[in-house]
Design an enzyme around this catalytic site. Structure first.
Site, mmCIF file in Angstrom:
data_model
loop_
_atom_site.group_PDB
_atom_site.id
_atom_site.type_symbol
_atom_site.label_atom_id
_atom_site.label_comp_id
_atom_site.label_asym_id
_atom_site.label_seq_id
_atom_site.Cartn_x
_atom_site.Cartn_y
_atom_site.Cartn_z
ATOM 1 N N LYS A 125 -4.685 -8.534 -5.476
ATOM 2 C CA LYS A 125 -4.211 -9.153 -4.222
ATOM 3 C C LYS A 125 -4.003 -8.081 -3.153
ATOM 4 O O LYS A 125 -4.355 -8.288 -1.998
ATOM 5 C CB LYS A 125 -2.934 -9.956 -4.475
ATOM 6 C CG LYS A 125 -3.253 -11.225 -5.255
ATOM 7 C CD LYS A 125 -2.120 -12.205 -5.306
ATOM 8 C CE LYS A 125 -2.584 -13.490 -5.984
ATOM 9 N NZ LYS A 125 -1.987 -13.728 -7.287
ATOM 10 N N LYS A 127 -17.916 -19.846 -11.214
ATOM 11 C CA LYS A 127 -16.746 -20.513 -11.807
ATOM 12 C C LYS A 127 -16.146 -21.484 -10.785
ATOM 13 O O LYS A 127 -15.978 -21.128 -9.624
ATOM 14 C CB LYS A 127 -15.712 -19.433 -12.176
ATOM 15 C CG LYS A 127 -14.389 -19.993 -12.632
ATOM 16 C CD LYS A 127 -13.354 -18.905 -12.849
ATOM 17 C CE LYS A 127 -12.044 -19.542 -13.229
ATOM 18 N NZ LYS A 127 -10.869 -19.213 -12.571
ATOM 19 N N LYS A 132 -10.718 -23.242 -6.547
ATOM 20 C CA LYS A 132 -10.423 -23.661 -5.172
ATOM 21 C C LYS A 132 -10.672 -22.515 -4.193
ATOM 22 O O LYS A 132 -10.963 -22.744 -3.036
ATOM 23 C CB LYS A 132 -9.012 -24.232 -5.033
ATOM 24 C CG LYS A 132 -7.903 -23.309 -5.408
ATOM 25 C CD LYS A 132 -6.564 -24.017 -5.279
ATOM 26 C CE LYS A 132 -5.434 -23.177 -5.849
ATOM 27 N NZ LYS A 132 -5.529 -22.894 -7.286
HETATM 28 P P1 ADP Z 1 -8.269 -21.909 -9.195
HETATM 29 O O1 ADP Z 1 -9.288 -20.919 -9.714
HETATM 30 O O2 ADP Z 1 -8.910 -23.127 -8.639
HETATM 31 O O3 ADP Z 1 -7.280 -21.245 -8.237
HETATM 32 P P2 ADP Z 1 -6.080 -21.733 -11.036
HETATM 33 O O4 ADP Z 1 -6.240 -20.253 -11.097
HETATM 34 O O5 ADP Z 1 -4.882 -22.296 -10.310
HETATM 35 O O6 ADP Z 1 -7.411 -22.371 -10.438
HETATM 36 O O7 ADP Z 1 -6.122 -22.292 -12.511
HETATM 37 C C1 ADP Z 1 -5.158 -23.104 -13.137
HETATM 38 C C2 ADP Z 1 -5.571 -23.269 -14.589
HETATM 39 O O8 ADP Z 1 -6.871 -23.877 -14.707
HETATM 40 C C3 ADP Z 1 -5.672 -21.920 -15.322
HETATM 41 O O9 ADP Z 1 -5.136 -22.100 -16.617
HETATM 42 C C4 ADP Z 1 -7.161 -21.629 -15.393
HETATM 43 O O10 ADP Z 1 -7.488 -20.889 -16.558
HETATM 44 C C5 ADP Z 1 -7.784 -23.045 -15.439
HETATM 45 N N1 ADP Z 1 -9.084 -23.039 -14.732
HETATM 46 C C6 ADP Z 1 -9.273 -22.946 -13.390
HETATM 47 N N2 ADP Z 1 -10.592 -22.973 -13.074
HETATM 48 C C7 ADP Z 1 -11.266 -23.071 -14.244
HETATM 49 C C8 ADP Z 1 -12.670 -23.149 -14.596
HETATM 50 N N3 ADP Z 1 -13.626 -23.163 -13.674
HETATM 51 N N4 ADP Z 1 -12.994 -23.247 -15.891
HETATM 52 C C9 ADP Z 1 -12.018 -23.263 -16.842
HETATM 53 N N5 ADP Z 1 -10.698 -23.192 -16.589
HETATM 54 C C10 ADP Z 1 -10.306 -23.100 -15.310
#
Ligand code: ADP
Ligand code: TRP
Length: 326
Positions: A116, A195, A198
């Protein structure tokens, strides 16, 4: 807790609208763990989301929104203790006590913090001490197992380190937890093949508006193999998403159609859109019922917080006595 049962704990930040990556990567496996015979504690990590200083109204709404979505997806509040982090203020007392055992260098080495800063974010103290709050979340409930994505592995190592430091200094009081790192193959691809996240603006929302979701599915990036030629299902984003929702027979059938040629990607996308709407139809209905009854959702969270607080209090009393306060 019954003899031999382990406590499983995990948290999710209410930082945005949930998408299929969150569902298949985190929510579905967490919900399935309810059937494992372990005792599950799941919570909405609103204090962690506060490190990004979101709009207050949005933070409150997203916290309830994530709770509604989790319940709609099958989280059973009878079997699982489900609560909002901020409804258990005891966690901050443990955070402070653990902070006094935390070398600054340990936090400076955390990748998520370093990443970050590297991206130009000016860190606040909350962001810096984020892993200590996370350790307190885990340790205050005497958690044995913590299912998380790979990105959280280092935070689990910090948690274990702090628990061991505490026990060495004050006696065997804290349970040293184990991470349950979810398998890498569970990475759900987004519309562009990266991947799904958001941060990449490539998501298919879990409960998106049906028409907009269909349009998004039609936009998934595929290669330019002509309609009549055979296609490789194993490198196709549409096929990867389809396999998450379809039965073994349906997957085999679509695989055969890819390999045979004569099928355009448009057809595969139609099949995926159908599967998506079938898979989530029942969950959508349940979600509408919950949205119509906000009181019920709040009652569930409050009942969960009362159960969680009782456990937290017990750990905290022992910790306070051990360190010589109160
Ligand atoms: P983002 O990448 O959208 O910000 P987060 O980091 O808030 O999502 O992820 C919240 C949860 O969802 C975590 O436990 C993360 O491992 C899982 N997760 C997020 N995106 C994926 C993905 N594309 N495939 C598998 N698990 C995911
Ligand atoms: N930091 C985790 C994430 O961003 C969320 C979280 C907070 C958590 N406290 C936790 C996860 C305790 C597991 C256990 O995904």
């Amino acid at each position: 807790m019954a003899e031999g049962r382990k406590r499983v704990l995990s948290g999710i930040q209410p930082s945005g609208t949930l998408h299929l990556g969150n569902y298949f990567g985190m929510m579905k496996p967490s919900i399935e763990l309810q059937d494992s015979g372990q005792e599950c504690f799941y919570f909405i990590a609103d204090y962690h989301a506060l490190t990004q200083m979101p709009d207050p109204k949005q933070l409150r709404e997203r916290s309830v929104g994530v709770a509604v979505d989790f319940l709609a997806c099958g989280l059973d509040p009878e079997r699982t203790t489900f609560f909002r982090q901020s409804d258990v203020p005891e966690v901050h007392e443990l955070t402070w006590i653990l902070s006094c055992l935390t070398p600054v260098g340990l936090l400076e080495r955390c990748h998520s913090y370093k990443d970050k800063i590297a991206r130009g974010l000016v860190p606040n103290h909350g962001l810096f001490s984020y892993p200590v709050l996370m350790a307190a979340d885990i340790l205050i409930y005497g958690s044995h197992l913590v299912p998380v994505g790979k990105d959280q592995k280092q935070h689990l190592e910090v948690t274990r380190d702090l628990a061991i430091r505490f026990n060495n200094a004050y006696g065997e009081i804290l349970v040293v937890p184990e991470a349950m790192i979810r398998d890498e193959v569970a990475v759900v691809p987004g519309l562009d093949g990266q991947k799904m996240s958001k941060s990449y603006d490539n998501t298919i929302e879990l409960f998106g508006e049906p028409k907009a979701t269909r349009q998004k599915i039609m936009r998934i990036v595929t290669d330019s193999t002509p309609m009549e030629s055979p296609k490789n299902p194993d490198t196709c984003n549409v096929f990867a998403l389809y396999t998450l929702m379809a039965s073994a027979a349906e997957i085999a059938d679509l695989r055969a159609r890819y390999l045979a040629g004569g099928m355009g990607y448009g057809h595969a996308k139609q099949a995926l859109a159908e599967k998506y709407s079938q898979t989530f139809a029942g969950l959508r209905e349940r979600r509408q019922e919950l949205l119509a009854d906000p009181r019920r959702v709040e009652d569930i969270l409050q009942a969960g917080a009362a159960r969680a607080r009782a456990v937290a209090r017990e750990t905290l009393n022992r910790v306070r006595a051990a360190v010589g306060v109160g």
